[in-house]
Structures are given as C-alpha cells and as structure tokens.
Scaffold this motif. Sequence first.
Motif, mmCIF file in Angstrom:
data_model
loop_
_atom_site.group_PDB
_atom_site.id
_atom_site.type_symbol
_atom_site.label_atom_id
_atom_site.label_comp_id
_atom_site.label_asym_id
_atom_site.label_seq_id
_atom_site.Cartn_x
_atom_site.Cartn_y
_atom_site.Cartn_z
ATOM 1 N N VAL A 216 0.839 -1.199 0.000
ATOM 2 C CA VAL A 216 0.000 0.000 0.000
ATOM 3 C C VAL A 216 0.874 1.249 0.000
ATOM 4 O O VAL A 216 0.625 2.193 -0.749
ATOM 5 C CB VAL A 216 -0.975 -0.011 1.189
ATOM 6 C CG1 VAL A 216 -1.812 1.259 1.216
ATOM 7 C CG2 VAL A 216 -1.878 -1.246 1.124
ATOM 8 N N SER A 217 1.928 1.246 0.811
ATOM 9 C CA SER A 217 2.857 2.385 0.825
ATOM 10 C C SER A 217 3.486 2.582 -0.547
ATOM 11 O O SER A 217 3.639 3.715 -1.017
ATOM 12 C CB SER A 217 3.956 2.160 1.868
ATOM 13 O OG SER A 217 3.409 2.126 3.162
ATOM 14 N N SER A 218 3.852 1.491 -1.201
ATOM 15 C CA SER A 218 4.439 1.587 -2.542
ATOM 16 C C SER A 218 3.452 2.187 -3.525
ATOM 17 O O SER A 218 3.813 3.024 -4.360
ATOM 18 C CB SER A 218 4.887 0.207 -3.026
ATOM 19 O OG SER A 218 5.920 -0.284 -2.219
ATOM 20 N N TRP A 219 2.187 1.775 -3.431
ATOM 21 C CA TRP A 219 1.157 2.332 -4.315
ATOM 22 C C TRP A 219 0.970 3.823 -4.052
ATOM 23 O O TRP A 219 0.779 4.603 -4.978
ATOM 24 C CB TRP A 219 -0.168 1.601 -4.141
ATOM 25 C CG TRP A 219 -1.311 2.329 -4.781
ATOM 26 C CD1 TRP A 219 -1.540 2.481 -6.114
ATOM 27 C CD2 TRP A 219 -2.348 3.053 -4.123
ATOM 28 N NE1 TRP A 219 -2.672 3.245 -6.329
ATOM 29 C CE2 TRP A 219 -3.179 3.600 -5.106
ATOM 30 C CE3 TRP A 219 -2.660 3.282 -2.788
ATOM 31 C CZ2 TRP A 219 -4.300 4.364 -4.804
ATOM 32 C CZ3 TRP A 219 -3.782 4.035 -2.496
ATOM 33 C CH2 TRP A 219 -4.577 4.569 -3.500
ATOM 34 N N LEU A 220 1.037 4.227 -2.806
ATOM 35 C CA LEU A 220 0.890 5.648 -2.505
ATOM 36 C C LEU A 220 2.050 6.459 -3.073
ATOM 37 O O LEU A 220 1.860 7.566 -3.570
ATOM 38 C CB LEU A 220 0.782 5.870 -0.992
ATOM 39 C CG LEU A 220 -0.534 5.434 -0.364
ATOM 40 C CD1 LEU A 220 -0.435 5.456 1.148
ATOM 41 C CD2 LEU A 220 -1.672 6.316 -0.844
#
Length: 136
Positions: free
Chosen positions: A8-12
């Motif tokens: 999720v952090s990578s997607w953000l």
Amino acid sequence: ANGSDGQVSSWLGAPAGQDNAWGNFGDPTALYDISAPTLLPQVGGKGRARVVINNGGGRIFERLPNLRHLPESEADVIANAHGLSFEAWATMWEMDYLLVSAAEDMEGEFDAGTTLVEVRPNEEETRRFWEEYGKL
C-alpha cells in the motif's frame, strides 16, 4: 517475506502527484500496511481510489493443494481469518468510504479526494466462480 508488506505504501508513493491512481489490495495486504495512509498528505494527487477486497482473510490459501486438507483451525491461522470492516480505517485517515457488495454499488463518480472502496464478495458466488474456473 510474504509479498504483502509495504504494497500500500508503494502504491501511494509510485504515482505521487498524479491524479486518479487506483490500487487494488486483498484484506491481509491492507492490514499489514495499515499505517500507509499517513503518507497521503505527502504524495498529493486527486481522485485516488484504494480498493480492498475483504473476504475475511487470505482466502487465496484455500486454493493451494497442499493446504486444502488442513483442519479448519489451522487453515484460519494461515489465512489470518477475521471479521473486520475497513470503514473505521477510512474514517481514521479521513478517506471517503464506499462499501461494495454488488456491481450496482459502484455506479456513480468519486469525489476528488481519496476513497477507500471495500469490496465484500459473496461467498456463494465466489465458490461457484472457482468451480466453473476449475472446469476450464
């Protein structure tokens, strides 16, 4: 490493500053990175939609041949079975929230902010899908 940590952090971060970035995650992946929305003010972008398919745990593990015959108590541990909703999570991070349990629930437009879309699949329809898929 199970492949879920930090997704999720990578997607953000990957589409930082871009509008209309959509991310699709399973519920265990979303839970493993539950603090990721703290990055929202830093990454900018309008119309972000974060989709969490919430089927009560890592149900994909039910599809693995070596794990299909485990006792239910052991299978629940592997699947990280839960009865959680993601609505409070969306509220905590000031995201709009949409619960989807049927296709018609997706009709309409999203606001310019960030929306958490929680998809709760129908268990019977999911079971029938996998049965039909197995016949291909």
